[in-house]
Scaffold this motif. Structure first.
Motif, PDB file in Angstrom:
ATOM      1  N   ILE A   6      75.071  44.810  51.876  1.00  0.00           N
ATOM      2  CA  ILE A   6      75.070  46.150  52.460  1.00  0.00           C
ATOM      3  C   ILE A   6      76.178  46.285  53.496  1.00  0.00           C
ATOM      4  O   ILE A   6      76.254  45.500  54.448  1.00  0.00           O
ATOM      5  CB  ILE A   6      73.705  46.437  53.122  1.00  0.00           C
ATOM      6  N   ASP A   7      77.024  47.285  53.314  1.00  0.00           N
ATOM      7  CA  ASP A   7      78.085  47.599  54.269  1.00  0.00           C
ATOM      8  C   ASP A   7      77.436  48.328  55.450  1.00  0.00           C
ATOM      9  O   ASP A   7      77.117  49.516  55.376  1.00  0.00           O
ATOM     10  CB  ASP A   7      79.142  48.474  53.593  1.00  0.00           C
ATOM     11  N   LEU A   8      77.212  47.609  56.544  1.00  0.00           N
ATOM     12  CA  LEU A   8      76.517  48.172  57.702  1.00  0.00           C
ATOM     13  C   LEU A   8      77.308  49.290  58.365  1.00  0.00           C
ATOM     14  O   LEU A   8      76.723  50.244  58.884  1.00  0.00           O
ATOM     15  CB  LEU A   8      76.192  47.067  58.714  1.00  0.00           C
ATOM     16  N   ASP A   9      78.634  49.186  58.352  1.00  0.00           N
ATOM     17  CA  ASP A   9      79.465  50.253  58.926  1.00  0.00           C
ATOM     18  C   ASP A   9      79.308  51.539  58.124  1.00  0.00           C
ATOM     19  O   ASP A   9      79.220  52.627  58.690  1.00  0.00           O
ATOM     20  CB  ASP A   9      80.936  49.830  58.978  1.00  0.00           C
ATOM     21  N   GLN A  10      79.239  51.428  56.793  1.00  0.00           N
ATOM     22  CA  GLN A  10      79.053  52.607  55.945  1.00  0.00           C
ATOM     23  C   GLN A  10      77.675  53.210  56.172  1.00  0.00           C
ATOM     24  O   GLN A  10      77.520  54.432  56.238  1.00  0.00           O
ATOM     25  CB  GLN A  10      79.237  52.255  54.471  1.00  0.00           C
TER      26      GLN A  10
END
Length: 161
Positions: A120-124
């Motif tokens: 999971i891309d946490l920034d996205q």
């Protein structure tokens, strides 16, 4: 509730759009046990390793921040992600983004994502949450708080380089 959170996150995972994943785990704790390593890390650089549709992959160098499972996770490591979208692959991880990674360790020492593992891309996710209305934002922030609570405290925290 943990199952609902995990299933929801599995559905919205950035690499789960073209494939189908169904976990046989009955709880978050059982899901947690299915992986060799769980950690957060920032993508440093990525390269495409050539091959046919089933063997090509991205090899991405990652700087690890927090580790929830496996004391053996090094400070810097390489992850392997599928390219083929039918295998739950997708584009290379965005350089500079921070990810939550549930992975298996391959025989060649790479941390493997894709398939049905969480990547999971946490920034996205944070960007997406910031674009919601107040009520939706509160719901998502509550769900994420429960997710982090379910993970617990990291067993290893790497200091910034």
């Amino acid at each position: 509730m943990k199952i609902c959170i995990f299933l929801l996150l599995s559905i919205i995972s950035t690499h789960a759009f073209a494939c189908s994943c169904v976990s046989k785990a009955k709880s978050f704790d059982e899901e947690f046990q299915q992986y060799d390593a769980i950690f957060s890390a920032t993508a440093i650089k990525a390269e495409k390793v050539a091959g046919d549709w089933s063997s090509a992959f991205y090899k991405t160098e990652m700087h690890v921040h927090d580790v929830w499972k496996s004391h053996d996770v090094p400070r810097v490591l390489f992850i392997k992600t599928n390219i083929e979208t039918n295998s739950c692959g997708g584009p290379a991880p965005k350089i500079g983004s921070r990810f939550l990674i549930f992975s298996h360790v391959s025989s060649d020492g790479l941390y493997v994502t894709g398939g049905c593992s969480m990547f999971i891309d946490l920034d996205q996710v944070n960007s997406d949450i910031n674009n919601l209305n107040i009520e939706e934002k509160a719901d998502w922030e509550s769900m994420w708080a429960e997710k982090w609570f379910a993970l617990g405290e990291p067993i290893v925290v790497h200091k910034k380089i």
